[in-house]
Scaffold this active site. Structure first.
Site, PDB file in Angstrom:
ATOM      1  N   CYS A  27      10.917 -22.266 -12.079  1.00  0.00           N
ATOM      2  CA  CYS A  27      11.327 -23.608 -12.806  1.00  0.00           C
ATOM      3  C   CYS A  27      10.870 -24.789 -12.575  1.00  0.00           C
ATOM      4  O   CYS A  27      10.227 -25.150 -13.658  1.00  0.00           O
ATOM      5  CB  CYS A  27      13.482 -23.921 -13.192  1.00  0.00           C
ATOM      6  SG  CYS A  27      13.736 -21.525 -12.817  1.00  0.00           S
ATOM      7  N   THR A  56      11.094 -22.238  -7.367  1.00  0.00           N
ATOM      8  CA  THR A  56       9.780 -22.209  -7.848  1.00  0.00           C
ATOM      9  C   THR A  56       9.201 -22.300  -9.404  1.00  0.00           C
ATOM     10  O   THR A  56       8.601 -22.981  -9.523  1.00  0.00           O
ATOM     11  CB  THR A  56       9.021 -21.912  -6.449  1.00  0.00           C
ATOM     12  OG1 THR A  56       9.723 -20.403  -6.843  1.00  0.00           O
ATOM     13  CG2 THR A  56       9.223 -22.368  -5.421  1.00  0.00           C
ATOM     14  N   THR A  63      12.767 -21.794  -1.093  1.00  0.00           N
ATOM     15  CA  THR A  63      12.037 -21.487  -2.319  1.00  0.00           C
ATOM     16  C   THR A  63      12.354 -21.637  -3.505  1.00  0.00           C
ATOM     17  O   THR A  63      11.972 -21.375  -4.438  1.00  0.00           O
ATOM     18  CB  THR A  63      10.518 -20.555  -2.103  1.00  0.00           C
ATOM     19  OG1 THR A  63      11.628 -18.798  -2.268  1.00  0.00           O
ATOM     20  CG2 THR A  63       9.525 -20.828  -1.390  1.00  0.00           C
ATOM     21  N   LYS A  80       1.564 -15.814 -11.337  1.00  0.00           N
ATOM     22  CA  LYS A  80       1.522 -16.594 -10.490  1.00  0.00           C
ATOM     23  C   LYS A  80       1.627 -15.452  -8.781  1.00  0.00           C
ATOM     24  O   LYS A  80       2.238 -14.862  -8.999  1.00  0.00           O
ATOM     25  CB  LYS A  80       3.327 -17.049 -10.616  1.00  0.00           C
ATOM     26  CG  LYS A  80       4.064 -18.215 -11.341  1.00  0.00           C
ATOM     27  CD  LYS A  80       4.782 -18.836 -11.444  1.00  0.00           C
ATOM     28  CE  LYS A  80       5.802 -17.432 -12.199  1.00  0.00           C
ATOM     29  NZ  LYS A  80       7.073 -18.354 -12.317  1.00  0.00           N
TER      30      LYS A  80
END
Length: 538
Positions: A257, A255, A252, A187
């Protein structure tokens, strides 16, 4: 007594994770996301946290036998299509989950997807996974995971090295695959600059500057590469960067999860559509890992854009609905440090029936024909402004170019724009208005430098899409128009995708920027069908 309404049965998705008493992350966020993605969520809680928006003040891990009891109880009654795994806490709890996954794999006749979010440290810095549990997770969970979704710092902890450049990220994903999982989504919520000592933009290399403007996740799968002629830009085995805008927001929390739960829900929808639907919809039945990642990234991007602060610390990502906004849907970046330039623009007839800025209007219909005779006939037909020539009965480049040249001369004589399907070299040579390519031909065109030649010749480009991953690939190229098909069942062309239906047409229109014309194709055999497509957004 009134009768009930028969509704489709949603797929079941498990979340095996910790509880966030503040409600922004953990199983609370998971269940919200799973429900918003049109699935039913079941939960098995690994750990309880005393947590608020400010931080984590305590963690309690229940007895492993109770986690096993939770899992056995729901599995006996509510078998899942997908399982999301989050916070594991301890080695003992990790081993319980690993044994459960093995049991599911051995007992289930259908595919059960496993998505692992390797939660290690909270945003506020609290440790959420014991040191010996990391090795247990790699040993027990990684080999059974269809995808793992570490953020930058979790990946660095697993790899025991820093990731400072896009190249580091790509190499890191490859090394994480070697640990046994089937896919990695590394990510990009954290910028690469965050790990540097200095935050001065003047000192940051150009390739890293791109991470400041965009949120870019890197997906790599362990799948065998397809044959060269079947390659697509969205094939995870080639490694793809998924790009969305980076919203300026501190809200945020949750995010990671939310993203992993949305991935699990998306693959569950795809599996359910393939296994149970009497008339499967192509956009759902085609969902694989790349498509699920695109949908999940869109979901989280929308949630960040709409997040609000609730307490003293950062607010949670908003839980919205199934992705339906072009501002949040990702594109597949060919290069994480650069952008494509737009192809020749056109307006759609639906949006702008008359050109007021010199930009041409794409015709109300785009007939697709395969012979010179049909081109000649249609070029003389009032109201026809665009014709696509699909040459499938010839392989000799010179004959193809000759046919394209003759058709171009006919169309030019009558003021009609000619589009050539796939054979971009013939289109450039004949000076045609546009080229239409499928996903596989798009890759071959790119490899041969065709996109640059088309832009140099100011030739318009249309791209076919059938799945969410293909849509993300098409958006990255910034084409003249994007098409979707087959809308209805068709026998005129052999396709590997199920019919999309009008609901998908409406959704696609929302996921494509309004300035890009949207074309539908497949089984549109009459005026009524054409009007239904137009009303849906084509």
């Amino acid at each position: 007594m009134m009768s009930t309404v028969k509704m489709p049965t949603p797929p079941i998705v498990y979340t095996i994770a910790g509880s966030d008493s503040g409600g922004g992350a953990g199983i609370q966020a998971d269940l919200h996301a799973i429900h918003s993605m049109n699935c039913h969520g079941c939960s098995a809680i690994t750990c309880l946290t005393a947590q608020s928006s400010v931080g984590v003040s305590g963690v309690h891990a229940p007895d492993p036998s109770f986690l096993k009891q939770q899992l056995d109880t729901i599995y006996d009654d509510l078998p899942p299509r997908a399982i999301k795994i989050g916070m594991l806490g301890t080695r003992e709890l990790t081993e319980v989950v690993g044994n459960f996954l093995k049991q599911v794999k051995s007992r289930s006749n259908d595919k059960v997807w496993v998505v692992l979010d390797p939660v290690m440290i909270s945003t506020s810095g609290s440790k959420l996974l014991e040191d010996d549990a990391i090795e247990a997770m790699i040993e027990n969970i990684f080999p059974l995971a269809d995808i793992i979704t570490p953020n930058k710092f979790e990946a660095e902890a697993l790899l025991k090295r820093e990731l400072k450049t896009p190249g580091d990220v790509e190499n890191g994903a490859r090394d994480l695959l070697m640990l046994g999982c089937k896919a990695v989504l590394l990510k990009g919520g954290h910028t690469l600059i965050e790990s540097k000592a200095s935050s001065s933009e003047e000192e940051v290399p150009a390739e890293i500057q791109a991470t400041l403007k965009y949120s870019q996740d890197y997906l790599l799968t362990a799948e065998e590469p397809p044959a060269e002629e079947d390659e697509r830009l969205c094939d995870g085995c080639r490694g793809v960067w998924l790009r969305t805008p980076r919203w300026d927001s501190e809200n945020t929390h949750g995010t990671g999860c939310t993203l992993s739960s949305a991935i699990a829900a998306a693959v569950a929808l795809g599996e359910n559509e393939r296994k149970t639907a009497e008339s499967p919809k192509g956009s759902l039945s085609s969902i694989q890992i790349i498509d699920a990642c695109c949908l999940a990234k869109a979901y989280v991007s929308s949630g960040i854009q709409r997040g609000v602060q609730l307490g003293k610390g950062p607010g949670p990502v908003a839980q919205t609905g199934f992705p339906s906004t072009y501002q949040n849907f990702p594109c597949i970046a060919m290069d994480p440090a650069s952008d494509f330039q737009d192809f020749r623009p056109m307006h759609s007839f639906q949006r702008s029936p008359e050109s007021k800025d010199g930009v041409p209007i794409l015709g109300r219909i785009l007939p697709i024909v395969d012979t010179i005779e049909w081109v000649e006939r249609l070029s003389k037909t009032p109201g026809v402004t665009d014709i696509q020539l699909r040459i499938k009965d010839e392989t000799d480049p010179d004959r193809i170019a000759d046919r394209a040249q003759k058709c171009e001369e006919m169309c030019r004589e009558h003021g009609v724009r000619l589009w050539i399907n796939d054979h971009w070299r013939a289109a450039v040579k004949a000076g045609c208005f546009g080229v239409h390519v499928g996903q596989e031909d798009l890759v071959q065109c790119m490899k041969a430098g065709g996109l640059e030649e088309l832009k140099k010749a100011n030739i318009a480009l249309g791209i076919s899409t059938h799945s969410y991953g293909e849509l993300a690939a098409a958006l990255a190229v910034k084409p003249t128009y994007i098409s979707l098909g087959p809308v209805f069942a068709t026998s005129s062309k052999k396709v590997q995708f199920d019919p999309q239906g009008l609901d998908t047409v409406a959704r696609w229109r929302k996921l494509i920027p309004p300035e890009i014309p949207f074309v539908t194709i497949g089984g549109i055999g009459g005026v009524d069908a054409a009007m239904a497509n137009r009303e849906a957004g084509a």
